[in-house]
Design an enzyme around this catalytic site. Structure first.
Site, short mmCIF file in Angstrom:
data_model
loop_
_atom_site.label_atom_id
_atom_site.label_comp_id
_atom_site.label_asym_id
_atom_site.label_seq_id
_atom_site.Cartn_x
_atom_site.Cartn_y
_atom_site.Cartn_z
N SER A 160 22.94 6.00 38.66
CA SER A 160 22.27 4.98 39.48
C SER A 160 21.20 5.63 40.35
O SER A 160 20.16 5.04 40.61
CB SER A 160 23.29 4.24 40.35
OG SER A 160 24.20 3.54 39.54
N LYS B 215 26.30 6.76 51.78
CA LYS B 215 25.16 6.39 50.94
C LYS B 215 24.32 5.29 51.56
O LYS B 215 24.85 4.38 52.22
CB LYS B 215 25.66 5.90 49.58
CG LYS B 215 26.13 7.00 48.66
CD LYS B 215 26.41 6.47 47.27
CE LYS B 215 26.83 7.60 46.32
NZ LYS B 215 27.24 7.08 45.01
N HIS C 106 28.05 2.44 33.30
CA HIS C 106 29.17 1.75 33.94
C HIS C 106 29.77 0.71 33.00
O HIS C 106 31.00 0.61 32.85
CB HIS C 106 28.70 1.00 35.20
CG HIS C 106 28.21 1.86 36.31
ND1 HIS C 106 26.97 1.70 36.90
CD2 HIS C 106 28.80 2.89 36.97
CE1 HIS C 106 26.82 2.58 37.86
NE2 HIS C 106 27.91 3.33 37.92
N ARG D 286 30.94 12.02 33.60
CA ARG D 286 29.82 12.42 32.73
C ARG D 286 29.84 13.91 32.44
O ARG D 286 29.59 14.35 31.35
CB ARG D 286 28.48 12.06 33.41
CG ARG D 286 28.21 10.58 33.46
CD ARG D 286 27.13 10.27 34.45
NE ARG D 286 27.53 10.70 35.79
CZ ARG D 286 26.82 10.51 36.88
NH1 ARG D 286 25.64 9.93 36.80
NH2 ARG D 286 27.26 10.91 38.06
O1 PNS Z 1 29.82 4.76 42.71
P1 PNS Z 1 30.37 5.67 43.78
O2 PNS Z 1 29.44 5.73 44.97
O3 PNS Z 1 30.75 7.02 43.26
O4 PNS Z 1 31.71 4.96 44.28
C1 PNS Z 1 32.49 5.56 45.28
C2 PNS Z 1 33.65 4.62 45.69
C3 PNS Z 1 33.12 3.31 46.22
C4 PNS Z 1 34.51 4.38 44.46
C5 PNS Z 1 34.46 5.38 46.75
O5 PNS Z 1 33.62 5.73 47.82
C6 PNS Z 1 35.64 4.56 47.25
O6 PNS Z 1 36.68 4.54 46.63
N1 PNS Z 1 35.43 3.87 48.41
C7 PNS Z 1 36.43 3.03 49.00
C8 PNS Z 1 36.90 3.66 50.32
C9 PNS Z 1 37.95 4.71 50.08
O7 PNS Z 1 39.09 4.42 49.69
N2 PNS Z 1 37.56 5.98 50.30
C10 PNS Z 1 38.43 7.10 50.11
C11 PNS Z 1 38.42 7.56 48.66
S1 PNS Z 1 39.50 8.95 48.42
#
Ligand code: PNS
Length: 156
Positions: free
Chosen positions: A126, A40, A16, A89
């Site tokens: 992670s 999650k 990250h 990745r």
């Molecule tokens: O590290 P991660 O778990 O891949 O992160 C995912 C994250 C937090 C970036 C994604 O779930 C997100 O953007 N959440 C905010 C809520 C949202 O807008 N969801 C719709 C995404 S299309």
């Protein structure tokens, strides 16, 4: 331009930090936004993850940490964010990231830029860090010191 690097950061890894540092070279400002993925279960609390991210990005010019509660596109509108930056990745990441990029674009017109992760950290996730940490392994080579210290305290 103002960019955002959103993620769960549970916990933040060198992978990250690599993407955040490279985004910081490309854009004037980078917000590292701690978001919640409702599917999650997290190892670290929001407060712990914010603290670890803040420590790990301290001293990176133009980078600040934010808390994302709700839709990413709403946060981007409220904070004047121009572009979303994500690290990739391998092909498996691409499938879900493209879906999210397309949805975010459809919702608000915002663009997503994907940076390939540096090969050195491509094996990190992670999820795997959490697994190794829970089973007592040493993850210090893969995470910032702020994270390694908390994991050691958890394992003690
Ligand atoms: O590290 P991660 O778990 O891949 O992160 C995912 C994250 C937090 C970036 C994604 O779930 C997100 O953007 N959440 C905010 C809520 C949202 O807008 N969801 C719709 C995404 S299309």
């Amino acid at each position: 331009m103002r960019a955002i690097c959103p993620g769960s950061f549970d916990p933040v890894t060198h992978g990250h930090i690599d993407v955040i540092a490279r985004a910081a070279h490309l854009f004037d400002e980078v917000i590292v936004a701690l978001g919640r993925n409702s599917s999650k279960d997290y190892l670290f609390t929001v407060e712990e993850r914010v603290a670890m991210l803040t420590e790990a990005t301290a001293g990176m010019p133009g980078v600040r940490v934010g808390l994302l509660d709700g839709l990413l596109v709403d946060y981007c509108r409220d904070e004047g964010v121009d572009v979303i930056v994500k690290g990739l990745r391998f092909a498996g990441d691409f499938e879900f990231e493209v879906q999210m990029a397309q949805m975010n674009h459809a919702l608000s017109g915002i663009e997503t830029i994907m940076l390939p992760t540096s090969a050195r950290w491509a094996h990190l996730s992670s999820t795997i860090i959490r697994e190794v940490a829970k089973l007592g392994g040493d993850v210090a080579d893969f995470v910032p010191d702020a994270v390694a210290e908390r994991i050691r305290a958890m394992q003690a």
